[in-house]
Design a protein around this motif. Structure first.
Motif, PDB file in Angstrom:
ATOM      1  N   PHE A 109     -49.706  14.407 -25.167  1.00 40.42           N
ATOM      2  CA  PHE A 109     -49.866  12.953 -25.109  1.00 40.42           C
ATOM      3  C   PHE A 109     -51.089  12.498 -25.906  1.00 40.42           C
ATOM      4  N   LYS A 110     -52.116  13.342 -25.978  1.00 43.78           N
ATOM      5  CA  LYS A 110     -53.298  12.964 -26.746  1.00 43.78           C
ATOM      6  C   LYS A 110     -52.959  12.751 -28.216  1.00 43.78           C
ATOM      7  N   VAL A 111     -52.117  13.599 -28.755  1.00 50.20           N
ATOM      8  CA  VAL A 111     -51.721  13.432 -30.153  1.00 50.20           C
ATOM      9  C   VAL A 111     -50.724  12.283 -30.292  1.00 50.20           C
ATOM     10  N   LEU A 112     -49.761  12.235 -29.403  1.00 46.84           N
ATOM     11  CA  LEU A 112     -48.690  11.248 -29.516  1.00 46.84           C
ATOM     12  C   LEU A 112     -49.222   9.818 -29.416  1.00 46.84           C
ATOM     13  N   LEU A 113     -50.172   9.586 -28.524  1.00 46.86           N
ATOM     14  CA  LEU A 113     -50.681   8.222 -28.337  1.00 46.86           C
ATOM     15  C   LEU A 113     -51.502   7.729 -29.525  1.00 46.86           C
ATOM     16  N   GLN A 114     -51.952   8.631 -30.374  1.00 45.72           N
ATOM     17  CA  GLN A 114     -52.718   8.216 -31.548  1.00 45.72           C
ATOM     18  C   GLN A 114     -51.817   7.810 -32.716  1.00 45.72           C
ATOM     19  N   ILE A 115     -50.572   8.275 -32.710  1.00 47.64           N
ATOM     20  CA  ILE A 115     -49.703   8.004 -33.864  1.00 47.64           C
ATOM     21  C   ILE A 115     -48.495   7.149 -33.512  1.00 47.64           C
ATOM     22  N   ARG A 165     -71.444   3.589 -14.099  1.00 50.12           N
ATOM     23  CA  ARG A 165     -72.150   4.471 -13.167  1.00 50.12           C
ATOM     24  C   ARG A 165     -72.473   5.825 -13.793  1.00 50.12           C
ATOM     25  N   PHE A 166     -71.550   6.388 -14.604  1.00 53.31           N
ATOM     26  CA  PHE A 166     -71.720   7.755 -15.096  1.00 53.31           C
ATOM     27  C   PHE A 166     -71.798   7.870 -16.619  1.00 53.31           C
ATOM     28  N   GLY A 167     -71.164   6.957 -17.345  1.00 56.37           N
ATOM     29  CA  GLY A 167     -71.084   7.084 -18.788  1.00 56.37           C
ATOM     30  C   GLY A 167     -69.633   7.128 -19.235  1.00 56.37           C
ATOM     31  N   PRO A 168     -69.379   7.339 -20.538  1.00 57.93           N
ATOM     32  CA  PRO A 168     -67.999   7.354 -21.050  1.00 57.93           C
ATOM     33  C   PRO A 168     -67.096   8.289 -20.276  1.00 57.93           C
ATOM     34  N   ALA A 169     -65.827   7.852 -20.122  1.00 58.28           N
ATOM     35  CA  ALA A 169     -64.891   8.551 -19.236  1.00 58.28           C
ATOM     36  C   ALA A 169     -64.550   9.947 -19.708  1.00 58.28           C
ATOM     37  N   LEU A 170     -64.747  10.245 -20.992  1.00 57.63           N
ATOM     38  CA  LEU A 170     -64.435  11.581 -21.489  1.00 57.63           C
ATOM     39  C   LEU A 170     -65.324  12.634 -20.843  1.00 57.63           C
ATOM     40  N   ASN A 171     -66.470  12.230 -20.310  1.00 56.96           N
ATOM     41  CA  ASN A 171     -67.378  13.177 -19.656  1.00 56.96           C
ATOM     42  C   ASN A 171     -66.799  13.718 -18.355  1.00 56.96           C
ATOM     43  N   TYR A 172     -65.922  12.973 -17.696  1.00 56.46           N
ATOM     44  CA  TYR A 172     -65.366  13.464 -16.433  1.00 56.46           C
ATOM     45  C   TYR A 172     -63.855  13.628 -16.509  1.00 56.46           C
ATOM     46  N   GLU A 173     -63.369  13.955 -17.679  1.00 57.77           N
ATOM     47  CA  GLU A 173     -61.973  14.377 -17.822  1.00 57.77           C
ATOM     48  C   GLU A 173     -61.859  15.820 -17.330  1.00 57.77           C
ATOM     49  N   THR A 174     -60.788  16.135 -16.641  1.00 59.44           N
ATOM     50  CA  THR A 174     -60.666  17.455 -16.003  1.00 59.44           C
ATOM     51  C   THR A 174     -60.031  18.512 -16.888  1.00 59.44           C
ATOM     52  N   GLU A 175     -59.779  18.213 -18.144  1.00 57.85           N
ATOM     53  CA  GLU A 175     -59.030  19.154 -18.986  1.00 57.85           C
ATOM     54  C   GLU A 175     -59.722  20.507 -19.111  1.00 57.85           C
ATOM     55  N   PHE A 194     -68.541  37.948 -24.622  1.00 57.59           N
ATOM     56  CA  PHE A 194     -68.883  36.978 -23.586  1.00 57.59           C
ATOM     57  C   PHE A 194     -68.088  35.685 -23.715  1.00 57.59           C
ATOM     58  N   GLY A 195     -66.834  35.807 -24.076  1.00 57.22           N
ATOM     59  CA  GLY A 195     -65.936  34.669 -23.990  1.00 57.22           C
ATOM     60  C   GLY A 195     -65.922  33.749 -25.171  1.00 57.22           C
ATOM     61  N   GLY A 196     -66.706  34.038 -26.208  1.00 52.47           N
ATOM     62  CA  GLY A 196     -66.711  33.148 -27.357  1.00 52.47           C
ATOM     63  C   GLY A 196     -65.368  33.064 -28.045  1.00 52.47           C
ATOM     64  N   SER A 197     -64.655  34.203 -28.052  1.00 56.72           N
ATOM     65  CA  SER A 197     -63.342  34.209 -28.698  1.00 56.72           C
ATOM     66  C   SER A 197     -62.277  33.565 -27.828  1.00 56.72           C
ATOM     67  N   ARG A 198     -62.605  33.279 -26.566  1.00 57.21           N
ATOM     68  CA  ARG A 198     -61.672  32.614 -25.661  1.00 57.21           C
ATOM     69  C   ARG A 198     -62.214  31.256 -25.256  1.00 57.21           C
ATOM     70  N   GLU A 199     -62.935  30.597 -26.147  1.00 62.24           N
ATOM     71  CA  GLU A 199     -63.542  29.311 -25.834  1.00 62.24           C
ATOM     72  C   GLU A 199     -62.473  28.279 -25.499  1.00 62.24           C
ATOM     73  N   LEU A 200     -62.824  27.364 -24.615  1.00 67.51           N
ATOM     74  CA  LEU A 200     -61.901  26.317 -24.201  1.00 67.51           C
ATOM     75  C   LEU A 200     -61.603  25.395 -25.373  1.00 67.51           C
ATOM     76  N   LYS A 201     -60.340  25.029 -25.503  1.00 63.68           N
ATOM     77  CA  LYS A 201     -59.889  24.253 -26.656  1.00 63.68           C
ATOM     78  C   LYS A 201     -60.286  22.804 -26.516  1.00 63.68           C
ATOM     79  N   ASP A 202     -60.798  22.242 -27.640  1.00 66.93           N
ATOM     80  CA  ASP A 202     -61.124  20.820 -27.666  1.00 66.93           C
ATOM     81  C   ASP A 202     -59.937  20.063 -28.232  1.00 66.93           C
ATOM     82  N   ASN A 203     -59.214  19.347 -27.366  1.00 63.03           N
ATOM     83  CA  ASN A 203     -58.036  18.582 -27.791  1.00 63.03           C
ATOM     84  C   ASN A 203     -58.350  17.114 -28.020  1.00 63.03           C
TER      85      ASN A 203
END
Length: 980
Positions: free
Chosen positions: A698-704, A796-806, A863-872
């Motif tokens: 949905f992140k990609v689809l909503l942009q195009i 209260r906290f800042g931009p909503a992307l900071n508390y996205e649960t992805e 130490f997990g660098g090769s399995r880093e969480l994907k930034d979508n």
């Protein structure tokens, strides 16, 4: 008396050529050449040296007797293969209770054997002889550390390790690795194979660099697996806790890695301790870090009560002299904070009225800490101090507490750490505040993700920068628990709450940054979760109830006779306050009367307005937890898996259900958009499968999708009602999916609020205008309503992307991996143990051995660098080296970085200039702009990219600037003036 351990032999009778059987379950030592048995390992060692090693050398190498004798006696190599699995040394003994140390007993026994059959193969003969000799040397080394493996054993292999004798393998090591990977049904992933090859190369290199005279030796398997339960182990141990949780079959036991223990390791790490500490940031009209959020700036537990100035600790309530020429002015300190990258002290000016009369100004003043000269140690008398407003008055409560109150974080140092001549009441622990973010979610112990449910808890430090905070290395695992027999993630709350109650008061920890013991206060900033879990944390019924909102008492029903006007869905309703939650939690039946809930002056039983006993009331014991304010609106589930999913399914399965031609045409445009250089991710899914789309889809689809619908499908009568919904949704997403707002934050909040209202209006109009019987009313959905509270959380906290649960949900795959490889007997214990070992190991290696983590292949792989969480999140953030050919972006000249950003098209080494056409009302309503090429150009070497843009669609002579791309709708209007 210590019980004597049996020494196990690894030699068995050689059955036939080519077959070796290594075992560790025998009680005697057998020579693998002549089958002679020995009771003592040193006897076997002597026998091997005298009778077999020289014979083996004569058989496999071409050496005369003087050379053999010289090699046997002198030229021996270091013991590179002594695994020493069976040592009887004292470091194998356990410490304390093995259950408390969570020893992995399942892996405490090694029983390996090799069965290889290669008849009359010279390569194998050398290989087999090598293993026999190495095994002998290994066994002898278990009781005699100065044992050595003759160099000739390895030289024998070298003489046959050539392309002819190893055919079809390139060399002997290639054969061994092929056998390791594909020799049997034991599975190994490509990632693990990379790690193994790297480790092998590192160990070989270390062995080659080992000085002569020093023993190179690999550790025993037990040393690697169960070090946390061994007395002589020098490795730090993370203390996983065994706790009792209530269940339907009585109390059960589980394990947890407490937040306070995580903080002890982090504070002792020189590289991380300074990153997780922070003060409130009061820089006006921006939001570039969480410290600028309203909660961080205003709640008393987040305020820094002391700071070290010129080597002296200056505290809350101290009166200090300033570096001014006016000695009659002093300063009463309240707290310390950051602003514009400088440290400020917040407090009140103190003016001398008479000789023994002082007035404290009511207005708050902020001064740079550099202006502090020294602390006034003169005793303070209440009769000599007044508050100054328009005139002198008695001390205000705030001034009185500053002068005569005791700050709860100000605790005197222990006598054990103070010199004998120092007064304990004058020396206090330094205070550092580490804000914490909690995350909870459900996962599965099965690959299908439908069965064997688990619920887990994670924790992160809020002061870390956005990118670091979402890195796998900085997400700390607390616990996971199977969801069965009345147990679930909420069963862990008592242990978590008790730990945070201690952290709210302050816990003494060693700080590598301060090089001493300090008081660490760790308040919770917010709790991340999906919507159902948030409701459970708040003690409410599920989202399908009549009063589904955890913030207010809006009534939402899906019945057709539930008709409300637009203002009902867009405006505020009576608040569900913290006092209401406390009242509801005061009775187990949730029958307490809640005043002013549905209407001012009217009381309603708690169970009639969705309050339910979820056993989560313990959270209300925390000073920092307010169910109304600390369960932030989560945009992944609210927008992407909520409104976006509703609309895409409606478009495909309702509006275009029987219109295959339009769907095929729409799919063609989506496929064509994969060529766009403005987006880092591509949409490759089939629209027919929209029910199963993930958040990243949905992140990609909503942009195009909005810009495609506007430019290619305008005028389609069936789509005219739904297109405005996608346009407004695209505009909201473009605003929301940004990680920081560098300026004009007040205007940003207004735009967010307007975007939400416009979206709800579009949905409302669509609900009223459509005649399709399959359509469902979306304004009555709770996820749509939660958008009206989004503005509050951003303030209260800042931009909503900071508390996205992805990122937390992506971390679930690592938890699942551990669950897959456990025997389901004590999963909580085993998973906690694994993550605890990771924390301890990362702490030691990160602190002492890795100088630059970003450039270390070892650190990256291990130490997990090769399995880093994907930034979508395609937010438009860039680096200077990401300029691609045929891409669009906003650029500035390198020699003039403060020049006005302009849109450019990269074409090889040249950039072509584009200018924005003033937007008409239609362009504004449809959330796009137009740009044309001007004919001017420059060179890539002369410019810097500051933001990527999407101008994939070309309508001659205009390029369409897609403002639905994440971040574009906020960046372009604030940096490129194109509206009349």
């Amino acid at each position: 008396m210590k019980k004597k351990t049996k020494t196990r032999d690894i030699f068995l009778k050689e059955k036939k050529q080519g077959e070796l059987n290594f075992s560790i379950n025998s009680d005697v030592f057998i020579c693998s050449k002549c089958e002679k048995e020995f009771e003592k390992p040193w006897l076997l060692k002597k026998h091997l040296k005298v009778h077999h090693i020289s014979n083996q050398m004569a058989t496999n190498t071409i050496l005369d007797k003087p050379q053999q004798a010289k090699l046997i006696v002198e030229n021996t190599i270091l013991d590179a293969n002594a695994f020493d699995y069976l040592s009887d040394k004292d470091d194998s003994s356990s410490i304390g209770n093995e259950e408390d140390n969570i020893v992995d007993k399942e892996n405490n026994i090694v029983n390996n054997f090799f069965d290889i059959e290669m008849n009359s193969n010279p390569v194998f003969n050398a290989f087999s002889d090598m293993f026999s000799s190495v095994a002998a040397a290994d066994e002898v080394s278990m009781t005699d550390d100065d044992s050595e493996i003759p160099k000739e054993v390895f030289e024998t292999i070298v003489t046959v390790n050539d392309s002819t004798s190893c055919y079809p393998f390139r060399n002997l090591q290639t054969m061994i690795l092929f056998a390791f990977i594909d020799g049997d049904n034991d599975m190994i992933s490509q990632q693990m194979l990379k790690k193994i090859l790297l480790v092998m190369n590192l160990i070989i290199e270390i062995q080659q660099e080992t000085p002569i005279g020093r023993t190179f030796k690999l550790p025993r398997l037990d040393t690697l697996l169960n070090y946390q339960a061994r007395k002589k182990s020098k490795m730090p141990v993370f203390p996983s806790q065994r706790i009792s949780v209530p269940g339907s079959n009585g109390n059960a036991f589980t394990h947890i890695n407490l937040p306070s223990d995580h903080l002890r390791f982090l504070m002792a790490n020189p590289k991380k301790s300074k990153l997780i500490l922070s003060m409130p940031n009061r820089t006006p009209n921006q939001s570039i870090c969480l410290e600028q959020g309203e909660k961080w700036r205003t709640h008393h537990l987040f305020q820094q009560p002391m700071h070290t100035v010129n080597g002296i600790d200056v505290w809350f309530g101290n009166i200090v002299y300033l570096k001014t020429n006016d000695c009659s002015i002093r300063f009463l300190i309240e707290s310390f904070h950051m602003a514009n990258k400088n440290i400020f002290v917040r407090g009140y000016l103190v003016r001398a009225i008479l000789i023994v009369c002082y007035g404290i100004e009511v207005a708050v003043t902020n001064l740079r800490v550099e202006q502090i000269s020294h602390v006034d140690t003169t005793p303070v008398e209440r009769d000599h101090y007044y508050s100054i407003s328009s005139s002198l008055t008695r001390l205000s409560p705030a001034h009185d507490f500053l002068l005569f109150g005791v700050h709860p974080m100000k605790k005197p140092m222990s006598l054990s750490v103070l010199p004998g001549n120092v007064d304990r009441d004058t020396v206090f622990y330094k205070v550092r505040i580490v804000s914490i973010i909690l995350f909870t979610d459900s996962t599965s112990g099965n690959c299908s993700k439908q069965y064997n449910p688990f619920e887990s808890w994670l924790v992160r430090c809020a002061a870390l920068p956005f990118k670091d905070r979402n890195s796998i290395a900085n997400i700390q695992f607390l616990s996971t628990i199977p969801k069965k027999d009345g147990e679930n993630g909420m069963s862990l709350l008592p242990a978590i709450v008790d730990d945070f109650k201690k952290l709210e008061k302050g816990v003494k920890m060693f700080s590598a940054e301060d090089n001493e013991y300090i008081l660490v206060v760790a308040p919770i900033l917010w709790i991340e979760a999906d919507t159902p879990c948030h409701l459970e944390l708040c003690g409410l019924l599920g989202p399908a109830t009549t009063f589904p909102c955890r913030r207010c008492y809006i009534e939402l029903r899906r019945a057709k006779d539930f008709v409300k006007d637009l203002s009902y869905f867009r405006e505020c309703h009576e608040r569900r306050t913290q006092e209401h939650y406390v009242l509801a939690n005061s009775s187990s039946g949730r029958d307490t009367e809640i005043p002013n809930a549905l209407k001012i002056g009217m009381s309603t039983p708690a169970n009639k307005i969705s309050f339910r006993d979820h056993l989560t009331g313990r959270l209300l014991e925390l000073q920092l937890f307010d169910p109304e304010k600390n369960t932030s609106v989560e945009i992944l589930h609210t927008i992407l898996l909520g409104v976006a999913k509703y609309m895409v399914i409606d478009l495909v399965k309702v509006m275009l259900k029987n219109d295959t031609a339009t769907i095929a045409r729409l799919s063609e445009f989506l496929t064509d958009y994969t060529q766009s250089t403005g987006l880092s991710r591509k949409f490759t899914q089939n629209l027919r499968h929209s029910d199963s789309f993930l958040g990243r889809d949905f992140k990609v689809l909503l942009q195009i999708l909005p810009v495609i619908l506007i430019t290619e499908f305008s005028g389609n009568h069936e789509l005219d009602l739904v297109i405005p919904c996608f346009v407004e949704l695209g505009q909201l997403c473009s605003l929301v999916f940004v990680c920081q707002v560098t300026s004009d934050f007040d205007n940003y909040i207004i735009r967010i609020d307007n975007a939400v209202k416009h979206l709800i209006r579009a949905l409302f109009d669509y609900n009223k205008g459509t005649k399709n019987e399959l359509h469902k009313a979306y304004c009555t959905k709770s996820k749509v309503h939660y958008l009206t509270h989004l503005k509050e959380d951003i303030i209260r906290f800042g931009p909503a992307l900071n508390y996205e649960t992805e990122k937390g949900e992506q971390f679930n795959k690592h938890i699942c991996k551990h669950l897959f490889h456990k025997n389901c007997q004590n999963t909580s214990r085993n998973v906690c143990l694994k993550f605890a070992k990771q924390i301890a190991l990362q702490h030691v290696i990160d602190e002492r051995f890795i100088k630059d983590n970003n450039k270390s292949l070892f650190y990256y792989t291990s130490f997990g660098g090769s399995r880093e969480l994907k930034d979508n999140n395609d937010t438009g953030d860039i680096e200077d080296d990401t300029i691609q050919n045929n891409s669009f972006g906003t650029f500035v000249f390198r020699d003039d970085p403060i020049s006005c950003p302009c849109i450019r098209l990269v074409s090889g080494s040249v950039v072509k200039f584009l200018s924005i056409v003033p937007r008409m009302d239609n362009d504004k309503n449809n959330n796009y702009a137009k740009a044309v090429i001007t004919g001017e150009h420059s060179y890539v070497a002369n410019i810097n990219l500051i933001c990527k843009l999407d101008l994939h669609i070309f309508c001659n002579p205009f390029y369409i600037v897609n403002l639905s791309k994440f971040g574009s709708y906020w960046f372009i209007p604030n940096n490129l003036l194109f509206d009349k």
